[in-house]
Design a protein around this motif. Structure first.
Motif, mmCIF file in Angstrom:
data_model
loop_
_atom_site.group_PDB
_atom_site.id
_atom_site.type_symbol
_atom_site.label_atom_id
_atom_site.label_comp_id
_atom_site.label_asym_id
_atom_site.label_seq_id
_atom_site.Cartn_x
_atom_site.Cartn_y
_atom_site.Cartn_z
ATOM 1 N N ASP A 138 62.161 77.664 63.543
ATOM 2 C CA ASP A 138 63.193 77.117 64.419
ATOM 3 C C ASP A 138 63.683 78.319 65.226
ATOM 4 O O ASP A 138 64.239 79.260 64.659
ATOM 5 C CB ASP A 138 64.347 76.506 63.609
ATOM 6 C CG ASP A 138 65.374 75.865 64.526
ATOM 7 O OD1 ASP A 138 65.092 74.791 65.071
ATOM 8 O OD2 ASP A 138 66.456 76.467 64.722
ATOM 9 N N TYR A 164 59.414 74.783 76.276
ATOM 10 C CA TYR A 164 58.826 74.903 74.935
ATOM 11 C C TYR A 164 59.279 73.823 73.951
ATOM 12 O O TYR A 164 58.831 73.803 72.821
ATOM 13 C CB TYR A 164 59.140 76.287 74.343
ATOM 14 C CG TYR A 164 58.293 77.385 74.951
ATOM 15 C CD1 TYR A 164 57.025 77.674 74.449
ATOM 16 C CD2 TYR A 164 58.743 78.105 76.050
ATOM 17 C CE1 TYR A 164 56.237 78.657 75.012
ATOM 18 C CE2 TYR A 164 57.960 79.101 76.623
ATOM 19 C CZ TYR A 164 56.705 79.369 76.092
ATOM 20 O OH TYR A 164 55.929 80.345 76.654
ATOM 21 N N ARG A 165 60.177 72.982 74.415
ATOM 22 C CA ARG A 165 60.839 72.055 73.498
ATOM 23 C C ARG A 165 59.874 71.253 72.632
ATOM 24 O O ARG A 165 59.998 71.173 71.431
ATOM 25 C CB ARG A 165 61.732 71.107 74.295
ATOM 26 C CG ARG A 165 62.629 70.350 73.387
ATOM 27 C CD ARG A 165 64.051 70.418 73.826
ATOM 28 N NE ARG A 165 64.840 69.721 72.842
ATOM 29 C CZ ARG A 165 65.841 68.947 73.108
ATOM 30 N NH1 ARG A 165 66.232 68.806 74.358
ATOM 31 N NH2 ARG A 165 66.494 68.359 72.158
ATOM 32 N N SER A 166 58.896 70.621 73.242
ATOM 33 C CA SER A 166 57.995 69.842 72.387
ATOM 34 C C SER A 166 56.557 70.309 72.559
ATOM 35 O O SER A 166 55.627 69.548 72.395
ATOM 36 C CB SER A 166 58.146 68.352 72.672
ATOM 37 O OG SER A 166 58.686 68.138 73.928
ATOM 38 N N ARG A 167 56.429 71.581 72.893
ATOM 39 C CA ARG A 167 55.095 72.096 73.185
ATOM 40 C C ARG A 167 54.359 72.546 71.912
ATOM 41 O O ARG A 167 53.145 72.440 71.833
ATOM 42 C CB ARG A 167 55.261 73.282 74.139
ATOM 43 C CG ARG A 167 53.978 73.780 74.699
ATOM 44 C CD ARG A 167 54.219 74.447 76.032
ATOM 45 N NE ARG A 167 53.632 75.768 76.082
ATOM 46 C CZ ARG A 167 53.727 76.571 77.117
ATOM 47 N NH1 ARG A 167 54.441 76.207 78.178
ATOM 48 N NH2 ARG A 167 53.160 77.733 77.111
ATOM 49 N N CYS A 168 55.084 73.045 70.935
ATOM 50 C CA CYS A 168 54.428 73.610 69.754
ATOM 51 C C CYS A 168 54.811 72.783 68.539
ATOM 52 O O CYS A 168 55.983 72.685 68.205
ATOM 53 C CB CYS A 168 54.874 75.048 69.530
ATOM 54 S SG CYS A 168 55.224 75.956 71.033
ATOM 55 N N PRO A 169 53.834 72.178 67.868
ATOM 56 C CA PRO A 169 54.146 71.261 66.773
ATOM 57 C C PRO A 169 54.941 71.892 65.626
ATOM 58 O O PRO A 169 55.727 71.211 64.984
ATOM 59 C CB PRO A 169 52.771 70.788 66.296
ATOM 60 C CG PRO A 169 51.747 71.514 67.086
ATOM 61 C CD PRO A 169 52.410 72.278 68.180
ATOM 62 N N THR A 172 60.575 74.235 66.380
ATOM 63 C CA THR A 172 61.717 73.530 66.959
ATOM 64 C C THR A 172 62.625 74.583 67.595
ATOM 65 O O THR A 172 62.506 75.776 67.312
ATOM 66 C CB THR A 172 62.495 72.751 65.886
ATOM 67 O OG1 THR A 172 62.841 73.669 64.821
ATOM 68 C CG2 THR A 172 61.665 71.614 65.297
#
Ligand code: ZN
Length: 434
Positions: A138, A164-169, A172
């Motif tokens: 996080d 980057y908010r939902s770019r990397c699984p 967070t």
């Protein structure tokens, strides 16, 4: 993936299940069933002779500071900030932060840390490193509210967050105002508004020393935590790094809104401090996680060490062997930090939980006899016995070898870069308050 015939130690509930198969699909635990005699999938990881534990959660760190390890030793907190670290940090380039993040994340993974709540700047370098090495994180991009350029920098962070908010699984994002003393009221108002608009939680340092708390009391007639409550920063889900010198009234405020505290005992002890926050917070039922702060203040990234020192510090400062009991401290290794981060599907070995897991070699002198496996874990487990580390169902360490990136290159890069970073002291971006 199937982990075969494991001795499952769920630190969240202090339950033990011996001889179980754990099935993992798409990064989550899908089944935990007794091992059938004679049945063995050839592709399974054979965990015979190993404990299976949830990966540890480091709920407050500055991972890249690994590259500055050893640069300010045997100094108090005031000198550490003003004479050393803030001047060295002015020398950091994005590539230094990248290699520092890889070094720190590697150190954490070898120590069984599968999730880190990181608070630092040059976020692109850090996220790149975390993705390459495979740690879960996080990330809170540090926000300072002092100086000429705060608006431009704030906008840059907002753009970073959007990108980057939902770019990397596995990553967070949180909003990271640095501290009350570096973020004046109007700036903090903007941060809180942004947090609400973007549905992000906040991660902030507060009440790290008696000096900080007492200067606020003198100046404003309120503790820094009371000021955060007035500003709306203190709310459900807010991560409070340290809060080591929270007053009883502060703890009441924290408990009421359900914010979480991250305890970093080794840093306090290295600064010659003696806070009693852990037993007081536990007694009130406040959500507590464990952290390591940065390597430059803590010296190492180990949550086992934080747990051990946290328990010992609590017993010593309270002059009470019955405080910070094993059943209170062991759950902090994983589940406590996961709860502080608002991620209930981390930090336990249960069906549906994310598959962040450790295999610990039971053929370890410090782990025998098994009179009290939880005491062995808290007070004796050597990190060298952590054989395999799985994050999100991916094996990132197998038989003590990093599978994702080349450790030798990381060490070589950091060894090459560190001397010039601490050879000169740059212009400090902030100053620690008197
Ligand atoms: Zn910190």
């Amino acid at each position: 993936m199937i982990i075969h015939n494991a001795d499952v130690l769920d630190t969240a509930t202090l339950t033990r299940r011996t001889g179980y198969d754990v099935r993992i699909d798409k990064g989550r635990i899908t089944d935990i069933v007794p091992t059938e005699a004679g049945h063995h999938d050839p592709d399974a990881i054979d965990a015979t002779g190993f404990y299976l534990l949830p990966g540890f959660v480091n709920a407050h760190a500055h991972t890249s500071m690994a590259i500055l390890r050893g640069s300010a030793e045997d100094v108090d907190e005031h000198a550490w900030f003003n004479e050393y670290l803030w001047k060295y940090e002015a020398n950091l380039a994005p590539e230094d932060v990248y290699w520092g993040a890889l070094l720190g994340a590697a150190e954490m993974l070898f120590a069984g840390i599968t999730t880190v709540a990181d608070h630092y700047f040059m976020g692109e370098s850090i996220v790149r490193a975390f993705q390459e090495i495979g740690i879960r994180a996080d990330f809170a991009y540090t926000l300072f509210g002092l100086g000429d350029d705060t608006n431009r920098k704030f906008d840059e962070v907002l753009r970073f967050n959007d990108m980057y908010r939902s770019r990397c699984p596995r990553i967070t994002l949180s909003l990271g105002p640095h501290t009350p003393y570096t973020c004046p009221g109007p700036f903090m108002k903007k941060v809180v508004e942004t947090a609400h608009q973007t549905h992000m939680k906040m991660h902030i340092h507060v009440s790290e020393s008696t000096e900080q708390r007492d200067s606020y009391l003198k100046r404003y007639g309120k503790t820094p935590i009371a000021v955060l409550a007035d500003q709306g920063v203190l709310e459900e889900g807010t991560i409070l790094g340290h809060a080591a010198y929270a007053t009883e009234e502060d703890l009441e405020l924290i408990a009421t809104v359900h914010a979480g505290i991250v305890h970093c005992p080794k840093t306090y002890m290295r600064f010659g401090q003696l806070p009693d926050i852990l037993p007081r917070a536990l007694a009130r039922g406040i959500t507590v996680g464990l952290g390591t702060d940065g390597d430059a203040s803590n010296g190492s990234y180990s949550i086992l060490e934080s747990a051990r020192l946290g328990a010992l510090l609590a017993k010593s400062v309270m002059l009470d062997a019955t405080t910070a009991r094993i059943e209170q401290v062991v759950p902090l290794l994983s589940h406590g930090g996961a709860t502080v981060l608002g991620q209930p599907d981390l930090g336990s070995v249960t069906v549906g939980a994310k598959a962040d897991l450790l295999l610990v070699n039971k053929q370890t002198a410090a782990l025998a006899p098994e009179t009290n496996v939880w005491a062995n874990l808290l007070y004796a487990l050597p990190e060298g016995s952590i054989d395999t580390v799985i994050v999100d169902g991916q094996t990132v360490i197998r038989h003590r070898k990093l599978q994702t990136v080349d450790l030798d290159t990381i060490i070589q890069q950091c060894n090459q870069r560190a001397p010039s970073l601490v050879a000169t002291r740059g212009k400090a971006i902030q100053s620690y308050p008197d």
